[in-house]
Write a protein that holds these residues in place. Structure first.
Motif, mmCIF file in Angstrom:
data_model
loop_
_atom_site.group_PDB
_atom_site.id
_atom_site.type_symbol
_atom_site.label_atom_id
_atom_site.label_comp_id
_atom_site.label_asym_id
_atom_site.label_seq_id
_atom_site.Cartn_x
_atom_site.Cartn_y
_atom_site.Cartn_z
ATOM 1 N N GLU A 1 0.828 -1.207 0.000
ATOM 2 C CA GLU A 1 0.000 0.000 0.000
ATOM 3 C C GLU A 1 0.864 1.259 0.000
ATOM 4 N N ASP A 2 1.905 1.251 0.801
ATOM 5 C CA ASP A 2 2.778 2.420 0.862
ATOM 6 C C ASP A 2 3.567 2.596 -0.426
ATOM 7 N N SER A 3 3.936 1.512 -1.070
ATOM 8 C CA SER A 3 4.656 1.623 -2.340
ATOM 9 C C SER A 3 3.796 2.289 -3.403
ATOM 10 N N ALA A 4 2.494 1.952 -3.424
ATOM 11 C CA ALA A 4 1.577 2.603 -4.374
ATOM 12 C C ALA A 4 1.437 4.090 -4.061
ATOM 13 N N HIS A 5 1.429 4.412 -2.783
ATOM 14 C CA HIS A 5 1.335 5.821 -2.391
ATOM 15 C C HIS A 5 2.569 6.605 -2.832
ATOM 16 N N ILE A 6 3.751 6.032 -2.670
ATOM 17 C CA ILE A 6 4.979 6.714 -3.080
ATOM 18 C C ILE A 6 5.003 6.926 -4.590
ATOM 19 N N GLN A 7 4.535 5.918 -5.336
ATOM 20 C CA GLN A 7 4.494 6.038 -6.794
ATOM 21 C C GLN A 7 3.527 7.135 -7.222
ATOM 22 N N ASP A 8 2.339 7.170 -6.591
ATOM 23 C CA ASP A 8 1.367 8.220 -6.918
ATOM 24 C C ASP A 8 1.890 9.607 -6.556
ATOM 25 N N HIS A 9 2.608 9.703 -5.445
ATOM 26 C CA HIS A 9 3.162 10.995 -5.039
ATOM 27 C C HIS A 9 4.164 11.505 -6.075
ATOM 28 N N TYR A 10 4.996 10.624 -6.546
ATOM 29 C CA TYR A 10 5.977 11.009 -7.557
ATOM 30 C C TYR A 10 5.286 11.427 -8.862
#
Length: 492
Positions: free
Chosen positions: A290-299
């Protein structure tokens, strides 16, 4: 005071002091004469009333009071009697009433005996300084000094045990922790602090350990002391010591917390391009799914914002786009949340094609924004612009037979409230109030926002004569609403 040359010569010739010359530096006889004059001049500082108590000084060669006699007397007598006498006077309470006579200290023999060590003598300049300091000292300095409580002396001697030290810290008293030098003493101090269940004391001891222990030893000992470890982690987060926090998580092998702590570093980067590059390095860190998807969306979001900001700044400065002329931008879109970016896109780029980065539909699909969130944000943006046609199209759907129907995933009661906040006309409000399915909710909204036709028609359909009569008193007399109510009441 200015003197003439003659006055100056008369002053120097009549003075009892001799002017200094470089020729008599080695003249021992001249030095001896000057010393005699300096010592004899000390009598001028003493009041006449104390002459009887002073020891007379004579330079006539008499054995009593001579310099040679004083030296012999000093060599034969030790200073112990003088010290015992001073200590006795200091500890006796009678010295408050009777201060020691300072006259005896002015005698030449006492000046030579001024040193506590036998054989050590004061120079005449030291004697003069001692006399000046004695004359300037207030009388209260002669009072005996009262002893301190034994408990206070223990503070200065640093003989508190770890348990006593922790108890004093808990009471807010100041005590030094520097005396705890061995690792065993420091760990015992930490265990005593943890047993007290006082967070401030635990943090105080941890700060001391952090300063006096190496990182490896500190981390190793805290690994088996979870309470102290949690306090240290919280403290490091509060003071923003990210480097030591990363080292701690790396030592504890907490990979996910290590990654999250590293990710927080982007908050300290103000430049958008540098922040984007930093976020790119965070994508490969060991986050959860879940956090990996959040980091990708943030970028991805920051990358889009940089492109949109550069394009819109150019359009606004050119002044050729109507939306930017009527509604100038109030702030930059950089580093804004996803919902704010969607609102911005619905406000300035609502009609753009899906293929552009600034298109609301493109944002919805790229970041998988739910329908409720998208409709709610788009409604607020278009209602603020009073684009009622876009609002109507937002809720109009067609079925497979070609029939149109209005549908709101957020509920029409929410639509009515948002339209009212945007100062929508009564006709627009009545249209969406009628679409509310629950009758009680419909009546409440219609009454609240003064949609009279909706209230009258609903009461008529319900055949509620009493509520219709009650509502008749709320409308203006002689208005079209009152006539409509009267017509319904008469026909029934």
């Amino acid at each position: 005071m200015n003197r003439t040359k003659g006055d100056e010569e008369e002053y120097w010739n009549s003075s009892k002091f001799k002017a200094f010359t470089f020729d008599d530096d080695d003249d021992e006889l001249s030095q001896l004469k000057e010393s005699k004059r300096a010592v004899n001049s000390l009598r001028d500082f003493v009041d006449d009333d104390d002459d009887d108590d002073l020891e007379r000084v004579s330079w006539s060669g008499e054995p009593v009071g001579s310099i040679s006699w004083s030296i012999k007397e000093t060599a034969s007598n030790s200073g112990s009697n003088h010290e015992r006498e001073q200590l006795k006077n200091r500890n006796s309470f009678s010295s408050y009433a009777q201060l020691p006579k300072p006259a005896s200290t002015y005698s030449l023999s006492s000046f030579f005996r001024g040193r506590t060590r036998p054989g050590s003598f004061q120079s005449l300049s030291d004697v003069a300084c001692s006399f000046s300091a004695l004359s300037d000292t207030p009388a209260k300095s002669y009072a005996p000094e009262l002893g301190r409580p034994k408990g206070e002396y223990r503070d200065y001697s640093n003989d508190w045990s770890p348990s006593d030290t922790v108890r004093r810290l808990r009471k807010g008293k100041v005590c030094s922790l520097e005396r705890f030098r061995s690792l065993q003493d420091k760990l015992q101090l930490l265990e005593e602090a943890v047993s007290m269940h006082d967070g401030n004391v635990i943090t105080t001891v941890l700060i001391f350990l952090k300063r006096t222990l190496s990182k490896e030893i500190l981390f190793r000992e805290l690994e088996v002391r979870q309470v102290a470890l949690r306090h240290l982690i919280h403290f490091l987060k509060e003071i923003g010591d990210q480097k030591l926090l990363l080292d701690l998580f790396r030592f504890l092998d907490r990979t996910e917390e290590l990654a999250l702590t590293h990710y927080r570093e982007h908050l300290n980067i103000q430049d958008p391009e540098k922040r984007k590059e930093f976020l790119k390095t965070c994508i490969g860190l060991p986050f959860s799914a879940e956090d990996s998807a959040h980091i990708q969306d943030h970028y991805t979001l920051l990358e889009r914002q940089i492109i949109i900001e550069a394009n819109d700044r150019h359009l606004e400065s050119a002044g050729q786009t109507e939306i930017f002329r009527k509604h100038p931008r109030k702030a930059s879109i950089l580093n804004m949340p996803l919902v704010t970016t969607l609102f911005y896109s619905c406000f300035y780029h609502y009609t753009e094609a899906e293929g552009t980065f600034s298109s609301p539909v493109n944002l919805k699909k790229t970041f998988k924004i739910p329908d409720k969130q998208y409709v709610l944000t788009a409604l607020a943006a278009r209602a603020k612009l009073r684009a009622w046609h876009d609002v109507d199209a937002l809720f109009t759907t067609k079925n497979w037979l070609g029939y149109t129907k209005k549908r709101a995933p957020i509920g029409f009661h929410r639509v009515v409230e948002i339209l009212h906040k945007s100062s929508a006309p009564v006709q627009i409000l009545q249209e969406y109030v009628n679409l509310v399915e629950d009758v009680d909710t419909k009546l409440n909204l219609a009454t609240k926002f003064k949609c009279h036709d909706v209230v009258i028609d609903t009461c008529r359909d319900l055949k509620d004569r009493q509520q219709l009569l009650a509502y008749r008193s709320k409308v203006d007399k002689g208005s079209a609403e009152e006539e409509k109510i009267d017509a319904i009441l008469n026909s029934s």
